[in-house]
Write a protein that holds these residues in place. Structure first.
Motif, PDB file in Angstrom:
ATOM      1  N   GLU A   1      48.476  15.507  67.349  1.00  0.00           N
ATOM      2  CA  GLU A   1      47.166  14.866  67.240  1.00  0.00           C
ATOM      3  C   GLU A   1      46.537  14.711  68.621  1.00  0.00           C
ATOM      4  O   GLU A   1      45.351  14.992  68.811  1.00  0.00           O
ATOM      5  CB  GLU A   1      47.333  13.502  66.580  1.00  0.00           C
ATOM      6  CG  GLU A   1      46.024  12.832  66.248  1.00  0.00           C
ATOM      7  CD  GLU A   1      46.215  11.551  65.442  1.00  0.00           C
ATOM      8  OE1 GLU A   1      47.287  11.403  64.808  1.00  0.00           O
ATOM      9  OE2 GLU A   1      45.298  10.717  65.452  1.00  0.00           O
TER      10      GLU A   1
ATOM     11  N   LEU B   1      45.346  18.035  69.840  1.00  0.00           N
ATOM     12  CA  LEU B   1      44.143  18.457  69.129  1.00  0.00           C
ATOM     13  C   LEU B   1      42.922  17.687  69.625  1.00  0.00           C
ATOM     14  O   LEU B   1      41.865  18.272  69.899  1.00  0.00           O
ATOM     15  CB  LEU B   1      44.343  18.212  67.627  1.00  0.00           C
ATOM     16  CG  LEU B   1      43.188  18.692  66.768  1.00  0.00           C
ATOM     17  CD1 LEU B   1      43.220  20.212  66.668  1.00  0.00           C
ATOM     18  CD2 LEU B   1      43.233  18.082  65.382  1.00  0.00           C
ATOM     19  N   ILE B   2      43.097  16.377  69.772  1.00  0.00           N
ATOM     20  CA  ILE B   2      41.970  15.552  70.224  1.00  0.00           C
ATOM     21  C   ILE B   2      41.541  15.957  71.625  1.00  0.00           C
ATOM     22  O   ILE B   2      40.354  16.057  71.926  1.00  0.00           O
ATOM     23  CB  ILE B   2      42.363  14.059  70.164  1.00  0.00           C
ATOM     24  CG1 ILE B   2      42.398  13.609  68.709  1.00  0.00           C
ATOM     25  CG2 ILE B   2      41.398  13.206  70.948  1.00  0.00           C
ATOM     26  CD1 ILE B   2      42.840  12.187  68.529  1.00  0.00           C
ATOM     27  N   ARG B   3      42.538  16.262  72.455  1.00  0.00           N
ATOM     28  CA  ARG B   3      42.187  16.710  73.822  1.00  0.00           C
ATOM     29  C   ARG B   3      41.491  18.058  73.770  1.00  0.00           C
ATOM     30  O   ARG B   3      40.571  18.338  74.538  1.00  0.00           O
ATOM     31  CB  ARG B   3      43.451  16.805  74.692  1.00  0.00           C
ATOM     32  CG  ARG B   3      44.140  15.489  74.807  1.00  0.00           C
ATOM     33  CD  ARG B   3      44.273  14.900  76.165  1.00  0.00           C
ATOM     34  NE  ARG B   3      43.956  15.633  77.326  1.00  0.00           N
ATOM     35  CZ  ARG B   3      44.837  15.931  78.270  1.00  0.00           C
ATOM     36  NH1 ARG B   3      46.098  15.583  78.113  1.00  0.00           N
ATOM     37  NH2 ARG B   3      44.463  16.548  79.342  1.00  0.00           N
ATOM     38  N   CYS B   4      41.951  18.893  72.848  1.00  0.00           N
ATOM     39  CA  CYS B   4      41.363  20.206  72.675  1.00  0.00           C
ATOM     40  C   CYS B   4      39.912  20.074  72.200  1.00  0.00           C
ATOM     41  O   CYS B   4      39.039  20.834  72.581  1.00  0.00           O
ATOM     42  CB  CYS B   4      42.204  20.917  71.625  1.00  0.00           C
ATOM     43  SG  CYS B   4      41.920  22.615  71.541  1.00  0.00           S
ATOM     44  N   LEU B   5      39.678  19.034  71.389  1.00  0.00           N
ATOM     45  CA  LEU B   5      38.325  18.804  70.879  1.00  0.00           C
ATOM     46  C   LEU B   5      37.444  18.108  71.910  1.00  0.00           C
ATOM     47  O   LEU B   5      36.301  17.787  71.636  1.00  0.00           O
ATOM     48  CB  LEU B   5      38.377  17.971  69.595  1.00  0.00           C
ATOM     49  CG  LEU B   5      39.005  18.666  68.381  1.00  0.00           C
ATOM     50  CD1 LEU B   5      39.099  17.713  67.207  1.00  0.00           C
ATOM     51  CD2 LEU B   5      38.201  19.901  67.984  1.00  0.00           C
TER      52      LEU B   5
ATOM     53  N   LEU C   1      38.275  15.229  74.101  1.00  0.00           N
ATOM     54  CA  LEU C   1      38.472  13.867  74.604  1.00  0.00           C
ATOM     55  C   LEU C   1      39.309  13.935  75.878  1.00  0.00           C
ATOM     56  O   LEU C   1      40.315  14.647  75.904  1.00  0.00           O
ATOM     57  CB  LEU C   1      39.189  13.024  73.536  1.00  0.00           C
ATOM     58  CG  LEU C   1      38.911  11.524  73.583  1.00  0.00           C
ATOM     59  CD1 LEU C   1      37.429  11.250  73.320  1.00  0.00           C
ATOM     60  CD2 LEU C   1      39.754  10.787  72.552  1.00  0.00           C
TER      61      LEU C   1
END
Lengths: 227, 835
Positions: free
Chosen positions: B289, B292-296, B298
């Protein structure tokens, strides 16, 4: 070149191990304009995913540079790259990367909420996107309750949720049977065409690569041909 | 991302993910930690209040200012201004006149507010049932003990001559709360109104008087009063509080309080382990998670903040809920305690709840911070390469934060820095030594593995594949079993100490003034009555007048009230043997003394008194005994069990030292309740001997100990409950891996029986090893706790080895139950669920 969205110049990636230096990528260069689609092809271990990671700013090259919308990724720190990703980039992964504890709709809402959208608005947009990928009946389903094809469609809806300028897709059909894979690819290209997104696609399927207007063939980390 | 938006997002995500098992385990671990802590906190506070209330009965007040002159008006006004209730008593000895002549009596004059705690009891007629009075005699009246009337040949309704006054005896005094602990008041009691004292003319310059100003109020008011007045205390004045009021109760209370705190700490330790395990699983499951969030898009800081906010929200939710549940639980327990507690038990307020919430958050921060920090370091590239793990936080950070949290909690509970630090250091060393031991043992198992059955290879293979993780898991289980074992061990020890202190046949009578020529006859009579021959102690009153040739009057400064032992006659005795319950801490007993070591006769001094008077071996003590001056030299120091109801002596002389001094005997014995007639005839046959009943004190002590015992039992069950939860949390933390391995093996055709057997063996081995480590740890830590915290003598506990069996049994049972999914569901559904 002013229309170029993504430029890579002499990208190399070297990993040092105890015994030797591993050259994963050697002097790869490419240029993509808005709306272009690029297929990176090659056998397993040829460096496709490494190149994708470098182009998306998920990793830094050992040498060379990547310019995304005119910004040199190698000169940005991780947080600045993250900000750029939030503004411009979408992803589709081979293993879908859906969060197992969130429903289909909540997974699609995630990038919208990260972009600061209110939950009501994010909910509506996510529902609309899921409808667009044919999953309107599966909004409240968890990833484990969905088939592989359905999970990848959720991932597609999530990738397009933030209307990215560039979409990176890493073997999007790798975990799917050929029939489902073909449907996913149709969906991917039609969404791409609708949104005018620049597409960077990693695949080892020739059939899929042929649908892109540019091809980059990698072998043992080196660029063999670009069309 | 702005903080508020991040907070909203983190809460939204948390709400969506609350169904995830690791969140539920974390929530449950915290909930139980805080619930236990808050229930123990509330229980502790209210039981302590209840126990102090009972103990206050021994003083007749919460706080007493005692002196040879009454408190000044400004001292009294200051207390009243703080809202404290006040009463006054005055005690002195005087001769009372009756029909048969005169009798020396111990007179207690009280005002209308006495007693502030506890109650007075009296009888309308000899032998009638006891009645309760809320205040003492009215002016012009007196209440007398039956033995005083007996000695004076008087009866209820008669007039007694008290100085210049004639007072009418209206009641037979049978019990006064603050008399119970006073074993050695020899003379029978007469109680009168304080207002009559002046007219009696009994108070003359030079009279030996003991004024007591009694105070009752909230602990904070009392503390404030004591603090404020400390500077104005006259040299003759001193404080008495509930702890000093009675030695037996004081030591029982102190031990109980320490035990409860220790149990609370054990519960916290257990929950800390649970939180650590659950938080590690929380973090592990969020690597994807986070990537993914860093990839998105953040950034690292916000990603970390997002999870921190989630965990904080979770912590606050669980802690608040836990505090509420703890409050409810303690109310249920208090209701279950029923009439053991005083009726007017004060509510404990918000403090235990707030403390428990803070405790939960500290435990959460200390134990979950390291795995959480790893989330901020998850590389975004993990979305493409799942094998990428975040850099593990430094070992210093992991252990440092856990130890800091633990230290903070321990310090808060035991409030003793040296003990906290030494316990912490001891536990740390133990963990390191045992951990290395387990690691080495596991590595050696590898050689053995080739020769064993498939079931063993499967079960051991799991442990050997990741020996560090397996050793960690075993240590975690060992810590859990150790905490539970320690709490159980100390509980048994405390209860048996208390039971030994107050056996069924504990002496309930003291006999004083037994003349030497009556000793044999009296001893025989008591033997017939109680069934056991009493030990007679020769006693003579004497006063310590000089230490190393310096008069004690000069050695006590004007500003200090001086020690009680210097202000009154001491009961001196001599004995050839070291009396039971006495332990030499320095020097030698008579039989081992070098005859030429000192020219002066030897004396053995009680160690606490020696410490207070700064006495050491070889010091010369001069006594005034029966008009003679006797010089002695300290030849030994003794420790006494002040909790016992046996006669105890500050000074014991070598036999022969006091041979020319007149003396009487003192003894204590148990008179069975059905032998009242025999007791009366004993009293009649030996009229000169003073029989002092201490049944009331015994009953009071028994009631307090019953209450403390119950509290200890309740707290123990809470700790055990916490322990079992943590055990489950620990097992859950490795559940995924076990399920996956089981499903793969079943896919490959492994029969269910083989899997069940392998699981049983693995859990039993882990449990057995953990039990062994727990037994070793428990024993080592108990040495420290017994000697420094509970003041109990330490002996080895071979029964701790039962922990090996218990560990194997409990862990294999609960482990097998938790992993039953492996064989109960189809391998496909298990694998899908996990993927």
């Amino acid at each position: 070149m002013s229309d170029s969205l993504l430029i890579a110049r002499n990208l190399s990636k070297v990993v040092r191990t105890e015994e030797a230096e591993l050259h994963i990528l050697n002097n790869v260069s490419l240029t993509l304009a808005r709306g272009d689609s690029l297929a990176i092809v090659g056998s397993s271990g040829s460096g496709k995913s490494t190149l994708l990671g470098l182009l998306a700013g998920l990793d830094l090259p050992s040498s060379g540079s990547v310019l995304m919308a005119g910004k040199n990724l190698t000169e940005l720190n991780e947080d600045q790259r993250a900000e750029l990703r939030a503004q411009m980039v979408g992803f589709v992964f081979q293993s879908f990367q859906l969060l197992p504890s969130l429903t289909a709709q909540e997974n699609v809402m995630l990038p919208l909420e990260l972009a600061g959208l209110g939950s009501k608005e994010a909910e509506q947009q996510a529902a609309h996107l899921l409808e667009r990928v044919g999953l309107q009946a599966r909004l409240r389903h968890y990833p484990r309750q969905l088939s592989g094809g359905e999970q990848q469609r959720v991932a597609l809806a999530r990738a397009f949720a933030s209307t990215p300028a560039i979409l990176f897709a890493d073997e999007p059909t790798g975990n799917l049977d050929s029939q489902t894979g073909a449907r996913i690819i149709d969906l991917l290209f039609s969404l791409n065409a609708e949104a005018g997104t620049t597409l960077v696609l990693v695949t080892h399927e020739q059939r899929l690569a042929e649908r892109c207007n540019q091809h980059l063939h990698l072998e043992a980390g080196s660029q063999v041909a670009e069309v | 991302m702005p903080l508020f938006a991040l907070l909203r997002l983190s809460l939204r995500l948390l709400l969506r993910e609350i169904r995830a098992s690791e969140l539920q385990v974390l929530l449950a671990a915290l909930l139980i930690a805080v619930m236990t802590s808050s229930a123990i906190g509330y229980l502790n506070a209210r039981l302590a209040a209840g126990m102090v209330y009972r103990a206050a009965e021994f003083l007749g007040a919460d706080l007493v200012l005692s002196g040879t002159a009454p408190a000044t008006q400004s001292q009294i006004d200051a207390g009243l201004e703080l809202g404290l209730a006040h009463a006054q008593t005055l005690e002195f000895a005087s001769v009372i006149g009756g029909a048969n002549g005169l009798q020396l009596s111990s007179i207690k004059a009280v005002n209308e507010h006495y007693p502030l705690r506890g109650e007075l009891r009296y009888r309308e007629q000899p032998g009638s049932s006891e009645q309760i009075a809320s205040q003492g005699p009215a002016p012009g009246e007196a209440w007398a003990e039956a033995r005083l009337l007996h000695a004076l040949g008087a009866k209820l309704g008669d007039q007694l001559e008290v100085g210049l006054l004639s007072l009418k005896v209206t009641r037979l005094l049978s019990y006064e709360p603050d008399r119970a602990g006073d074993f050695y008041s020899l003379s029978p009691r007469l109680m009168m109104n304080l207002a009559d004292v002046k007219d009696s003319g009994l108070i003359q310059p030079g009279s030996r008087l003991r004024y007591r100003d009694l105070w009752r109020g909230q602990a904070s008011q009392l503390q404030a009063y004591q603090r404020e007045q400390q500077a104005y205390l006259a040299a003759h004045q001193q404080w008495l509080d509930t702890r000093q009021g009675n030695q037996q109760v004081g030591s029982a209370l102190q031990r109980a309080e320490r035990y409860l705190n220790l149990a609370s700490l054990a519960a916290l330790l257990l929950c800390g382990v649970a939180v650590a395990l659950a938080a590690a699983r929380f973090a592990l499951r969020r690597y994807d998670e986070a990537a993914l969030i860093r990839c998105l898009g953040l950034n690292r800081r916000d990603t970390l903040l997002l999870f921190c906010l989630q965990l904080t929200a979770l912590g606050l939710l669980a802690s608040t809920l836990g505090a509420l549940l703890g409050w409810l639980l303690h109310n249920g327990l208090i209701a279950a305690l029923g009439n053991l507690l005083p009726a007017e038990l004060p509510q404990a307020g918000w403090q235990p709840a707030l403390t428990a919430i803070a405790t939960g958050l500290i435990a959460l921060a200390g134990f979950s911070l390291p795995p959480l920090l790893a989330l901020g370091r998850v590389p975004p590239l993990r979305v493409l390469r799942r094998d990428l793990q975040p850099l593990p936080p430094s070992a210093w950070l992991i252990y440092g934060s856990a130890i800091a949290a633990l230290g903070l909690l321990m310090w808060r509970l035991s409030l003793d820095l040296t003990l906290t630090l030494s316990l912490l250091a001891g536990m740390l060393c133990l963990l390191v030594v045992l951990g290395v031991g387990v690691l080495l043992a596991l590595k050696h198992l590898r050689r053995w593995l080739a020769r064993v059955t498939l079931a063993w290879r499967l079960s051991l293979g799991q442990m050997l594949r990741q020996p560090v993780a397996a050793a960690g898991q075993i240590l975690a289980f060992a810590l859990i079993l150790m905490a539970m074992g320690l709490v159980l061990l100390l509980r048994n020890e405390l209860l048996s100490t208390w039971q030994a202190q107050l056996p069924k046949d504990a002496p309930n009578h003291f006999a004083l003034n037994v003349l030497p020529d009556q000793a044999e006859a009296f001893s025989n009579a008591v033997t017939r009555l109680s069934g056991a021959a009493p030990t007679l102690y020769p006693v003579t009153p004497g006063r310590l007048i000089a230490i190393n040739q310096v008069s004690v009057r000069d050695s006590v400064s004007k500003d200090e009230p001086g020690d009680n032992a210097l202000q009154r006659d001491l009961s001196l005795t001599w004995s050839a043997q070291l009396p039971p319950g006495n332990r030499l801490v320095d020097g030698h007993w008579w039989d081992q003394l070098n005859p030429e070591a000192g020219e002066l006769p030897g004396v053995s001094v009680e160690s606490r008194l020696a410490k207070r008077l700064r006495l050491k071996l070889g010091d010369q003590l001069t006594f005034s005994i029966g008009g003679r001056t006797i010089n002695t030299q300290i030849s030994s120091l003794r420790e006494l069990d002040w909790g016992s109801l046996q006669p105890n002596f500050y000074m014991i002389f070598a036999p022969g030292t006091l041979s020319e001094v007149p003396f009487t005997y003192l003894t204590s014995f148990h008179a069975p309740p059905d032998k009242l007639q025999d007791l009366l005839s004993l009293n009649r046959d030996f009229a000169a001997i003073t029989l002092l009943p201490v049944e009331a004190l015994l009953n009071q002590l028994r009631s307090i100990l019953a209450q403390v015992t119950l509290a200890v039992e309740l707290v123990l069950s809470l700790v055990l409950l916490a322990g079992i939860t943590v055990l489950l949390a620990g097992l859950l933390s490795t559940l995924d891996e076990r399920l996956q391995q089981g499903a793969i093996l079943r896919t490959l055709g492994a029969p269910s029986r083989l899997l069940r057997q392998a699981r049983w063996q693995e859990f039993a081995l882990q449990g057995g090893l953990a039990g062994l480590l727990a037994a070793i740890g428990c024993e080592l830590i108990s040495v420290l706790l017994y000697q420094h915290l509970l003041n109990l003598p330490w002996t080895p506990h071979p029964e701790l080895l039962l922990l090996v069996l218990l560990g194997a049994l409990v862990i294999s049972l609960s482990g097998s139950w938790l992993t039953r999914q492996v064989t109960a569901h189809s391998p496909l559904s298990v694998l899908r669920e996990l993927s």
